[in-house]
Write a protein that holds these residues in place. Structure first.
Motif, mmCIF file in Angstrom:
data_model
loop_
_atom_site.group_PDB
_atom_site.id
_atom_site.type_symbol
_atom_site.label_atom_id
_atom_site.label_comp_id
_atom_site.label_asym_id
_atom_site.label_seq_id
_atom_site.Cartn_x
_atom_site.Cartn_y
_atom_site.Cartn_z
ATOM 1 N N HIS A 10 38.009 -45.303 2.927
ATOM 2 C CA HIS A 10 39.139 -44.625 3.575
ATOM 3 C C HIS A 10 40.298 -45.585 3.548
ATOM 4 O O HIS A 10 40.213 -46.693 4.084
ATOM 5 C CB HIS A 10 38.798 -44.248 5.012
ATOM 6 N N ASN A 53 40.409 -40.475 1.187
ATOM 7 C CA ASN A 53 38.971 -40.665 1.347
ATOM 8 C C ASN A 53 38.332 -40.393 0.003
ATOM 9 O O ASN A 53 38.510 -39.313 -0.556
ATOM 10 C CB ASN A 53 38.396 -39.688 2.380
ATOM 11 N N LEU A 101 31.694 -44.865 0.765
ATOM 12 C CA LEU A 101 32.845 -44.072 1.196
ATOM 13 C C LEU A 101 33.952 -45.040 1.524
ATOM 14 O O LEU A 101 33.743 -46.017 2.254
ATOM 15 C CB LEU A 101 32.504 -43.235 2.434
ATOM 16 N N PHE A 123 34.598 -41.177 -2.504
ATOM 17 C CA PHE A 123 33.214 -41.629 -2.479
ATOM 18 C C PHE A 123 32.777 -42.022 -3.879
ATOM 19 O O PHE A 123 33.345 -41.577 -4.876
ATOM 20 C CB PHE A 123 32.283 -40.540 -1.926
#
Length: 168
Positions: free
Chosen positions: A166, A76, A164, A78
């Motif tokens: 993932h 993850n 974001l 950002f």
């Protein structure tokens, strides 16, 4: 792999998925059936991406080459981007194409990932202006994400955002 580690990975994965769905948008990239050089970008319309520039392609290839190791666990990350296309903080390289059109390039393949973006300001104060943000896998670039911002009337506008990603 230990049972507790698997449970933690599963919990994080479901949490990110839940937040993505609750946020109103999730885009999952599907692998291309054709090799990148054989695919053709769609004609430019109001909801399409601009063609990949030579500079963007160079940055994407260099980022993949610099990152020889592929993450083995879910990742993850950002990226906070200012309205002028500069990166405020986070991961990736930002390329600004036009009004409200941004590309965020990573050092690894994100084509099988999930993406979530929201309008934001990079400072520690204030609510961002109203508007819309859309996110999609970048055409012909497996290690990039395309982000488009619009004002509340739906007109393309330069707005800051937080992205974001993932990746499984």
């Amino acid at each position: 792999m230990s049972t507790s580690f698997r449970r933690k990975v599963a919990a994080v994965t479901f949490a990110v998925l839940g937040l993505s769905l609750a946020g109103g948008g999730i885009a999952i990239a599907q692998p291309q059936a054709l090799a990148p050089q054989e695919t053709v970008q769609p004609a430019r319309g109001t909801n399409s991406q601009p063609p990949v520039s030579a500079e963007s392609a160079r940055i994407a290839k260099a980022a993949l080459k610099a990152s020889a190791a592929t993450p083995l666990v879910a990742t993850n990350v950002f990226t906070v981007v200012n309205s002028n296309g500069t990166k405020a903080r986070g991961t990736g390289t930002v390329v600004k194409y036009g009004v409200g059109e941004y590309e965020v390039i990573f050092g690894y393949n994100v084509s099988a990932g999930a993406f979530l973006a929201t309008l934001s300001l990079s400072g520690s104060c204030c609510i961002p202006p109203g508007g819309e943000v859309s996110v999609a896998p970048r055409l012909l670039t497996p290690n990039a994400v395309f982000v488009q911002t619009r004002n509340s009337a739906g007109t393309p506008a330069n707005l800051g955002f937080t992205l974001l990603t993932h990746t499984p």
